[in-house]
Design an enzyme around this catalytic site. Structure first.
Site, PDB file in Angstrom:
ATOM      1  N   LYS A 116       0.826  -1.214   0.000  1.00 21.22           N
ATOM      2  CA  LYS A 116       0.000   0.000   0.000  1.00 21.22           C
ATOM      3  C   LYS A 116       0.851   1.252   0.000  1.00 21.22           C
ATOM      4  O   LYS A 116       0.471   2.261  -0.589  1.00 21.22           O
ATOM      5  CB  LYS A 116      -0.963  -0.006   1.191  1.00 21.22           C
ATOM      6  CG  LYS A 116      -2.010  -1.100   1.038  1.00 21.22           C
ATOM      7  CD  LYS A 116      -3.276  -0.829   1.791  1.00 21.22           C
ATOM      8  CE  LYS A 116      -4.315  -1.876   1.414  1.00 21.22           C
ATOM      9  NZ  LYS A 116      -5.404  -2.013   2.346  1.00 21.22           N
ATOM     10  N   LYS A 198      -3.815 -11.821  -5.898  1.00 25.34           N
ATOM     11  CA  LYS A 198      -4.969 -12.128  -5.046  1.00 25.34           C
ATOM     12  C   LYS A 198      -6.217 -11.396  -5.526  1.00 25.34           C
ATOM     13  O   LYS A 198      -6.133 -10.226  -5.915  1.00 25.34           O
ATOM     14  CB  LYS A 198      -4.632 -11.691  -3.610  1.00 25.34           C
ATOM     15  CG  LYS A 198      -5.701 -12.001  -2.597  1.00 25.34           C
ATOM     16  CD  LYS A 198      -5.404 -11.375  -1.242  1.00 25.34           C
ATOM     17  CE  LYS A 198      -5.898  -9.943  -1.172  1.00 25.34           C
ATOM     18  NZ  LYS A 198      -6.072  -9.421   0.196  1.00 25.34           N
ATOM     19  N   LYS A 201     -11.242  -6.849  -3.364  1.00 22.48           N
ATOM     20  CA  LYS A 201     -12.392  -5.975  -3.562  1.00 22.48           C
ATOM     21  C   LYS A 201     -11.962  -4.563  -3.924  1.00 22.48           C
ATOM     22  O   LYS A 201     -12.776  -3.772  -4.377  1.00 22.48           O
ATOM     23  CB  LYS A 201     -13.280  -5.976  -2.316  1.00 22.48           C
ATOM     24  CG  LYS A 201     -12.598  -5.567  -1.032  1.00 22.48           C
ATOM     25  CD  LYS A 201     -13.480  -5.881   0.182  1.00 22.48           C
ATOM     26  CE  LYS A 201     -12.719  -5.619   1.468  1.00 22.48           C
ATOM     27  NZ  LYS A 201     -13.338  -6.234   2.624  1.00 22.48           N
TER      28      LYS A 201
HETATM   29  P1  AMP Z   1     -10.510  -8.053   4.030  1.00 21.85           P
HETATM   30  O1  AMP Z   1     -11.311  -7.971   2.808  1.00 21.85           O
HETATM   31  O2  AMP Z   1      -9.107  -7.612   3.814  1.00 21.85           O
HETATM   32  O3  AMP Z   1     -11.159  -7.448   5.228  1.00 21.85           O
HETATM   33  O4  AMP Z   1     -10.395  -9.610   4.340  1.00 21.85           O
HETATM   34  C1  AMP Z   1     -11.335 -10.316   5.107  1.00 21.85           C
HETATM   35  C2  AMP Z   1     -11.005 -11.781   5.128  1.00 21.85           C
HETATM   36  O5  AMP Z   1     -11.113 -12.352   3.808  1.00 21.85           O
HETATM   37  C3  AMP Z   1      -9.583 -12.104   5.607  1.00 21.85           C
HETATM   38  O6  AMP Z   1      -9.620 -13.269   6.380  1.00 21.85           O
HETATM   39  C4  AMP Z   1      -8.845 -12.335   4.317  1.00 21.85           C
HETATM   40  O7  AMP Z   1      -7.732 -13.165   4.496  1.00 21.85           O
HETATM   41  C5  AMP Z   1      -9.910 -13.001   3.462  1.00 21.85           C
HETATM   42  N1  AMP Z   1      -9.654 -12.790   2.017  1.00 21.85           N
HETATM   43  C6  AMP Z   1      -9.639 -11.605   1.364  1.00 21.85           C
HETATM   44  N2  AMP Z   1      -9.371 -11.780   0.049  1.00 21.85           N
HETATM   45  C7  AMP Z   1      -9.195 -13.121  -0.129  1.00 21.85           C
HETATM   46  C8  AMP Z   1      -8.879 -13.943  -1.260  1.00 21.85           C
HETATM   47  N3  AMP Z   1      -8.712 -13.434  -2.471  1.00 21.85           N
HETATM   48  N4  AMP Z   1      -8.798 -15.282  -1.073  1.00 21.85           N
HETATM   49  C9  AMP Z   1      -8.979 -15.818   0.161  1.00 21.85           C
HETATM   50  N5  AMP Z   1      -9.266 -15.102   1.266  1.00 21.85           N
HETATM   51  C10 AMP Z   1      -9.372 -13.770   1.131  1.00 21.85           C
END
Ligand code: AMP
Ligand code: TRP
Length: 335
Positions: A116, A198, A201
């Site tokens: 970031k 990865k 969003k």
């Molecule tokens: P965040 O969107 O960063 O708040 O992530 C929330 C949860 O979703 C965390 O446990 C991340 O590790 C999981 N996560 C986010 N993106 C992915 C992805 N592409 N594949 C698997 N897990 C994900």
């Protein structure tokens, strides 16, 4: 009995629309773990503001993430579901850990921060550097044993253990050292357009992710257009990252083994395979989407859940916060 159950803490940021990465990497596993553990599932809005959020979008998304937790099958009777900013102990504990147990050097080495800071340069918010300390506070306040997350969070969990250990050594044993719980498959769902990255969003290209709330025709289109290769064989290998990702998704949703998937599509090319992956996603998400819509319309019901959750979370976390304050040398208001 309830008291003997091990504790789980996890959270998702309301910083964008949730993707099937969030669903397969985190949420779907929470649902599986909820009977066996004493679970705290949090909508981590304090983490979301580490990057700029439009207030009205943040409000809407916070409630939508809560509704998605419920719609995915997290039972509010069994689990503590709450919104992070409703429980002020998190910010307080985060400050204490920042001062007493964390080094700037180790924060600067976090991959997520490095990525970031490349994007934002010098004008990167200080919150992005401190972000993992807040995450450590979330986890340590509840003495969590397990933290079910996707693979991208393992580094933050290791740091949480380091912070906990350092605090324990400096003062006296206070925190349990939590373990990550990373699913075998689905821990890293990849970008549909650049399958070596990865799925996120926050990507600028909507074709690179599938949202939990994407309508069926959009899901079909995105899977149909996703980047694969010209090899033409459905095989789980690093040489075919696009196909590997689709196999992972199909496996995580249906439970069908990788070998069975490879066998089923032998000699068939990609069209039928892509079709089936799309249908599996649609079948999994459609009932969830319907429930999300019902829950988001019932603001009173959502409020009753996050209010009750905040009370329980505050009660539990405040005990730990008091312990930390006492050890650090703060004077309690009353005995
Ligand atoms: P965040 O969107 O960063 O708040 O992530 C929330 C949860 O979703 C965390 O446990 C991340 O590790 C999981 N996560 C986010 N993106 C992915 C992805 N592409 N594949 C698997 N897990 C994900
Ligand atoms: N940092 C996590 C993410 O981006 C979200 C999060 C915040 C979290 N606090 C947490 C996850 C505590 C697990 C436990 O995915």
């Amino acid at each position: 009995m309830e008291e003997n159950k091990k504790v789980i803490f996890s959270g998702i940021q309301p910083s964008g629309n949730l993707t099937i990465g969030n669903y397969l990497g985190a949420l779907k596993n929470w649902v599986k773990l909820q009977d066996e553990y004493d679970c705290y599932f949090c909508v981590v809005d304090l983490h979301a503001i580490t990057v700029r959020q439009e207030p009205k979008d943040l409000r809407r998304r916070t409630l939508e993430v809560l509704a998605i937790y419920l719609a995915a099958g997290i039972d509010p009777e069994k689990n503590t579901i709450f919104i992070q900013s409703h429980v002020p102990t998190h910010s307080e504990a985060s400050w204490l850990l920042t001062c007493c147990a964390t080094y700037v050097g180790e924060l600067g080495r976090m991959t997520q921060y490095k990525d970031k800071s490349k994007k934002y340069g010098d004008s990167i918010g200080a919150g992005l550097l401190n972000y993992p300390v807040l995450m450590a506070a979330d986890i340590l306040l509840y003495n969590a044993d397990l933290v079910p997350v996707g693979k991208d969070q393992t580094q933050h969990i290791e740091l949480t253990r380091d912070i906990a250990q350092r605090f324990n050594n400096l003062y006296s044993p206070t925190f349990k050292l939590p373990e990550g719980y990373i699913p075998k498959l689905g821990a890293k769902i990849m970008d549909l357009q650049e399958p070596t990255k990865k799925m996120s969003k926050s990507s600028d290209n909507p074709n690179s992710y599938i949202l939990i709330m994407d309508p069926p025709e959009v899901i079909r289109k995105k899977i149909n257009r996703c980047v694969t290769d010209s090899i033409g064989v459905v095989k789980y290998t690093d040489d075919q990252p696009g196909i590997k990702n689709l196999i992972t998704i199909l496996n995580a949703i249906t439970g069908m083994s990788i070998e069975d998937i490879e066998k089923k599509y032998e000699g068939q090319g990609y069209a039928q395979f892509k079709n089936d992956v799309a249908e599996a996603i649609v079948n999994e998400l459609e009932p969830i989407q319907k429930k999300v819509k019902e829950f988001t319309e019932d603001k009173e019901y959502l409020q009753s859940i996050y209010k009750k959750g905040a009370e329980k979370a505050y009660y539990v976390s405040n005990k730990m916060l008091r312990k930390m304050q006492k050890k650090i040398g703060f004077i309690p208001v009353s005995k």
